[in-house]
Write a protein that holds these residues in place. Sequence first.
Motif, PDB file in Angstrom:
ATOM      1  N   VAL A  72      21.085 -43.338 -53.296  1.00 30.27           N
ATOM      2  CA  VAL A  72      21.805 -44.288 -52.449  1.00 30.27           C
ATOM      3  C   VAL A  72      22.200 -43.581 -51.153  1.00 30.27           C
ATOM      4  CG1 VAL A  72      23.773 -45.845 -52.270  1.00 30.27           C
ATOM      5  CG2 VAL A  72      22.675 -45.464 -54.493  1.00 30.27           C
ATOM      6  N   VAL A  73      21.772 -44.139 -50.025  1.00 32.55           N
ATOM      7  CA  VAL A  73      21.978 -43.505 -48.725  1.00 32.55           C
ATOM      8  C   VAL A  73      22.514 -44.525 -47.724  1.00 32.55           C
ATOM      9  CG1 VAL A  73      20.116 -41.843 -49.138  1.00 32.55           C
ATOM     10  CG2 VAL A  73      19.599 -44.015 -48.002  1.00 32.55           C
TER      11      VAL A  73
ATOM     12  N   SER B 165      23.444 -36.132 -43.762  1.00 38.80           N
ATOM     13  CA  SER B 165      23.722 -35.743 -45.145  1.00 38.80           C
ATOM     14  C   SER B 165      22.706 -36.332 -46.117  1.00 38.80           C
ATOM     15  CB  SER B 165      25.131 -36.198 -45.556  1.00 38.80           C
ATOM     16  OG  SER B 165      26.116 -35.617 -44.745  1.00 38.80           O
ATOM     17  N   CYS B 166      22.158 -37.490 -45.772  1.00 39.34           N
ATOM     18  CA  CYS B 166      21.281 -38.214 -46.696  1.00 39.34           C
ATOM     19  C   CYS B 166      19.818 -37.784 -46.610  1.00 39.34           C
ATOM     20  CB  CYS B 166      21.380 -39.714 -46.424  1.00 39.34           C
ATOM     21  SG  CYS B 166      23.036 -40.415 -46.596  1.00 39.34           S
ATOM     22  N   LEU B 167      19.306 -37.621 -45.398  1.00 42.42           N
ATOM     23  CA  LEU B 167      17.882 -37.334 -45.249  1.00 42.42           C
ATOM     24  C   LEU B 167      17.448 -36.037 -45.936  1.00 42.42           C
ATOM     25  CD1 LEU B 167      15.265 -38.420 -44.135  1.00 42.42           C
ATOM     26  CD2 LEU B 167      15.773 -37.349 -41.931  1.00 42.42           C
TER      27      LEU B 167
ATOM     28  N   LEU C  31      14.097 -34.456 -52.930  1.00 43.17           N
ATOM     29  CA  LEU C  31      13.491 -35.164 -54.055  1.00 43.17           C
ATOM     30  C   LEU C  31      11.987 -35.328 -53.857  1.00 43.17           C
ATOM     31  CD1 LEU C  31      16.168 -37.942 -54.739  1.00 43.17           C
ATOM     32  CD2 LEU C  31      15.841 -35.789 -55.952  1.00 43.17           C
ATOM     33  N   ARG C  32      11.575 -35.551 -52.620  1.00 44.61           N
ATOM     34  CA  ARG C  32      10.143 -35.685 -52.337  1.00 44.61           C
ATOM     35  C   ARG C  32       9.424 -34.358 -52.543  1.00 44.61           C
ATOM     36  NH1 ARG C  32       6.961 -39.035 -52.446  1.00 44.61           N
ATOM     37  NH2 ARG C  32       5.990 -39.061 -50.390  1.00 44.61           N
ATOM     38  N   PHE C  33      10.043 -33.250 -52.101  1.00 45.76           N
ATOM     39  CA  PHE C  33       9.458 -31.930 -52.323  1.00 45.76           C
ATOM     40  C   PHE C  33       9.288 -31.662 -53.824  1.00 45.76           C
ATOM     41  CE2 PHE C  33      11.131 -30.144 -48.070  1.00 45.76           C
ATOM     42  CZ  PHE C  33       9.887 -30.308 -47.474  1.00 45.76           C
TER      43      PHE C  33
ATOM     44  N   ILE D  77      16.896 -29.295 -45.792  1.00 41.08           N
ATOM     45  CA  ILE D  77      18.039 -29.383 -44.871  1.00 41.08           C
ATOM     46  C   ILE D  77      17.566 -29.295 -43.429  1.00 41.08           C
ATOM     47  CG2 ILE D  77      20.140 -28.217 -44.090  1.00 41.08           C
ATOM     48  CD1 ILE D  77      20.552 -27.329 -47.019  1.00 41.08           C
ATOM     49  N   PHE D  78      16.724 -28.299 -43.119  1.00 40.38           N
ATOM     50  CA  PHE D  78      16.245 -28.150 -41.744  1.00 40.38           C
ATOM     51  C   PHE D  78      15.455 -29.370 -41.303  1.00 40.38           C
ATOM     52  CE2 PHE D  78      12.485 -27.218 -39.139  1.00 40.38           C
ATOM     53  CZ  PHE D  78      13.130 -27.038 -37.921  1.00 40.38           C
ATOM     54  N   LEU D  79      14.528 -29.835 -42.133  1.00 35.98           N
ATOM     55  CA  LEU D  79      13.677 -30.963 -41.746  1.00 35.98           C
ATOM     56  C   LEU D  79      14.487 -32.239 -41.567  1.00 35.98           C
ATOM     57  CD1 LEU D  79      10.698 -30.126 -44.093  1.00 35.98           C
ATOM     58  CD2 LEU D  79      10.627 -30.149 -41.586  1.00 35.98           C
ATOM     59  N   GLY D  80      15.518 -32.426 -42.384  1.00 36.75           N
ATOM     60  CA  GLY D  80      16.387 -33.581 -42.187  1.00 36.75           C
ATOM     61  C   GLY D  80      17.052 -33.537 -40.832  1.00 36.75           C
ATOM     62  N   GLN D  81      17.581 -32.368 -40.465  1.00 34.92           N
ATOM     63  CA  GLN D  81      18.214 -32.210 -39.152  1.00 34.92           C
ATOM     64  C   GLN D  81      17.195 -32.374 -38.027  1.00 34.92           C
ATOM     65  OE1 GLN D  81      19.849 -28.287 -39.504  1.00 34.92           O
ATOM     66  NE2 GLN D  81      21.666 -28.943 -40.621  1.00 34.92           N
ATOM     67  N   ALA D  82      16.030 -31.758 -38.188  1.00 34.83           N
ATOM     68  CA  ALA D  82      15.016 -31.776 -37.126  1.00 34.83           C
ATOM     69  C   ALA D  82      14.494 -33.178 -36.875  1.00 34.83           C
ATOM     70  CB  ALA D  82      13.863 -30.837 -37.496  1.00 34.83           C
TER      71      ALA D  82
END
Length: 304
Positions: free
Chosen positions: A13-14, A27-29, A35-37, A179-184
């Motif tokens: 849930v996001v 925080s969500c991405l 989970l995808r990884f 974490i990095f990819l979500g931010q990027a």
Amino acid sequence: MADERERENYTLVVRRPCFGLPTACPSCLPVFLYLRFANTPFHLDFNLVYPDSDQIPYIESGDYVVYNNEKGGVIERLKQDGTIDLDSEVYSVPDWISTKAMLSSWLADALKYELWVGSDGTAEKIFCSDLPWPIGKALFLKQVYNIYRKASIAYGALSTKLGDQNFLFENRPSSLDAIFLGQALITLKALPETSVLRSKLLEHGNLVKFAERIKTELVDTGPSFSVPHLHPEPSSSTSRKGPSQRSKPKSKPKKERTKEEITFRRRAKYFLVTQLVAVLLFLTLMGRPEDAEIELDDDDEGLD
């Protein structure tokens, strides 16, 4: 067998999707990508009732629930519970701790600044409004400079770390990649072209290609997110299973103020009080000449 069934029934849930991303929440991405990884099947859902709750994102699977406001966040709790752990073989890598620190502090702070206050000067109003203008402006500019300087250093270090590999550590996905990819991705897709943070990221071609590749491979082909709908609150009977038993979560995500809200309200109250005092002082001072005038007129009448 039960664990396998639970793995197939995860619901993440996001906050709502935007900018072509399943969610543009910092925080969500990363949790989505984690989970995808891990190749973990999950259903993507959206909480539109309490979007400001610090419990979002959270994962549900039967009676098992992991909230973002638990110690360490969703990813750390999944690892501690032994549910999904991508990092078991990379904890001992020398750069692990320093890279995690850069992602969770320097880059997270820079992204948060740009998303919330970078465009309209809100931070200056919040933190410096009660200071004399020259001092407040100088402190504000110093903070901005430090934010972007650290972000630039972090991007440079991550670019060197990545090199021509597919992932940051041991050429395999980890929580830090998520974490990095979500931010990027949020930096590239949500921030305007005039963004300083975005321009600093674009200076490192391998980081940009890394983010675009993962978006194509995992985000664009991930769970559908075109039509968000209201998500019911977790059941009040929800409890934690696994190595560590925890108290039952609240039946409804509690609406709590963020640190920014608390600071803003405190500053606003202080501002209103100071303005009220200033007005009272002004009225008091303005009234004194009139009193003196009246006394002078009375003296003149006495002389007549």
